[in-house]
Write an enzyme that holds these catalytic residues in place. Sequence first.
Site, PDB file in Angstrom:
ATOM      1  N   ASN A  86       0.804  -1.224   0.000  1.00 17.44           N
ATOM      2  CA  ASN A  86       0.000   0.000   0.000  1.00 17.44           C
ATOM      3  C   ASN A  86       0.834   1.269   0.000  1.00 17.44           C
ATOM      4  OD1 ASN A  86      -2.694  -1.225   0.173  1.00 17.44           O
ATOM      5  ND2 ASN A  86      -2.003  -1.949   2.167  1.00 17.44           N
ATOM      6  N   SER A 111       6.088  11.040   6.669  1.00 13.87           N
ATOM      7  CA  SER A 111       5.697  10.954   8.078  1.00 13.87           C
ATOM      8  C   SER A 111       6.867  11.237   8.992  1.00 13.87           C
ATOM      9  CB  SER A 111       5.154   9.554   8.376  1.00 13.87           C
ATOM     10  OG  SER A 111       4.961   9.374   9.763  1.00 13.87           O
ATOM     11  N   TYR A 146       6.092   1.018   8.911  1.00 12.00           N
ATOM     12  CA  TYR A 146       5.424   2.202   8.385  1.00 12.00           C
ATOM     13  C   TYR A 146       6.446   3.299   8.094  1.00 12.00           C
ATOM     14  CZ  TYR A 146       2.494   6.414   8.329  1.00 12.00           C
ATOM     15  OH  TYR A 146       1.897   7.605   7.985  1.00 12.00           O
ATOM     16  N   LYS A 150       7.603   5.009   4.433  1.00  9.69           N
ATOM     17  CA  LYS A 150       7.590   6.435   4.120  1.00  9.69           C
ATOM     18  C   LYS A 150       8.984   6.913   3.706  1.00  9.69           C
ATOM     19  CE  LYS A 150       3.237   7.353   4.700  1.00  9.69           C
ATOM     20  NZ  LYS A 150       2.404   7.859   3.593  1.00  9.69           N
TER      21      LYS A 150
END
Length: 246
Positions: A86, A111, A146, A150
């Site tokens: 994703n 992020s 995560y 990023k």
Amino acid sequence: MALPKLLITGHSGLIGQILWRGLADSFELYGVDICLGEKNEKVFRADVSNFEQVNAVFEKIPGLACIVHLAGDPHVDADWQSALMNNIVGTRNVYEAAKAHGVKRIVFASSNHVTGAYEGFPPSLHVQANPAKITTQDPIRPDGYYGVSKAAGEAIARMYYDLHGLESVCLRIGSVLKDDDPTKVARSQSVWLSQRDLVQLVKKSLLAEVQFAIYYGVSNNRNRFWDISNAVAEIGYQPEDDASTC
């Protein structure tokens, strides 16, 4: 004069909806999201991990000028497969379609978790007195898959600029809150990005003359530990809010 066309990926989410309202006077807005109640001529459904679906959306928006890329798995504890498909594959697909369709600029929602490990485990930097500010020149220190995804997105953005001239501004976004109230969680006193500062930062990132940049997205919080001096100097970011005054 016609407004420039802007596609917001992940437009149905919290940040997407804030930007949809805040940028409507400056851009002709289009949206794409995997979670969609009702489609219309300016809002489309697609899974960014599927290039064919992404490209089909771009084909429906001739003359698209720029993109705010928000779509992906927003969970800081995302597992590897989700972060990979994703966030990494999805970001590559958006950039590849943008290149193919002559898009000039992408604002990529990176992020603060790209450098999250500087805060410690569990995060404790926000309770320290006068910690040194983390800058975009400091080495990345992701605090999970995560954050890794990023960081990969920033690398993809840089590659597409260097190889293809596709301009990008990567924003390491802090804490954007639905109720816009930073007083409920201690860490928010340092990392809050108010809704109006978010809109200002994204709008200036879309319109500024910089060709590639990475900025921290945070309000002018007295206790912030991210450096925003490059955003102030290069695109004129002037945050209006400070969590300590709320």
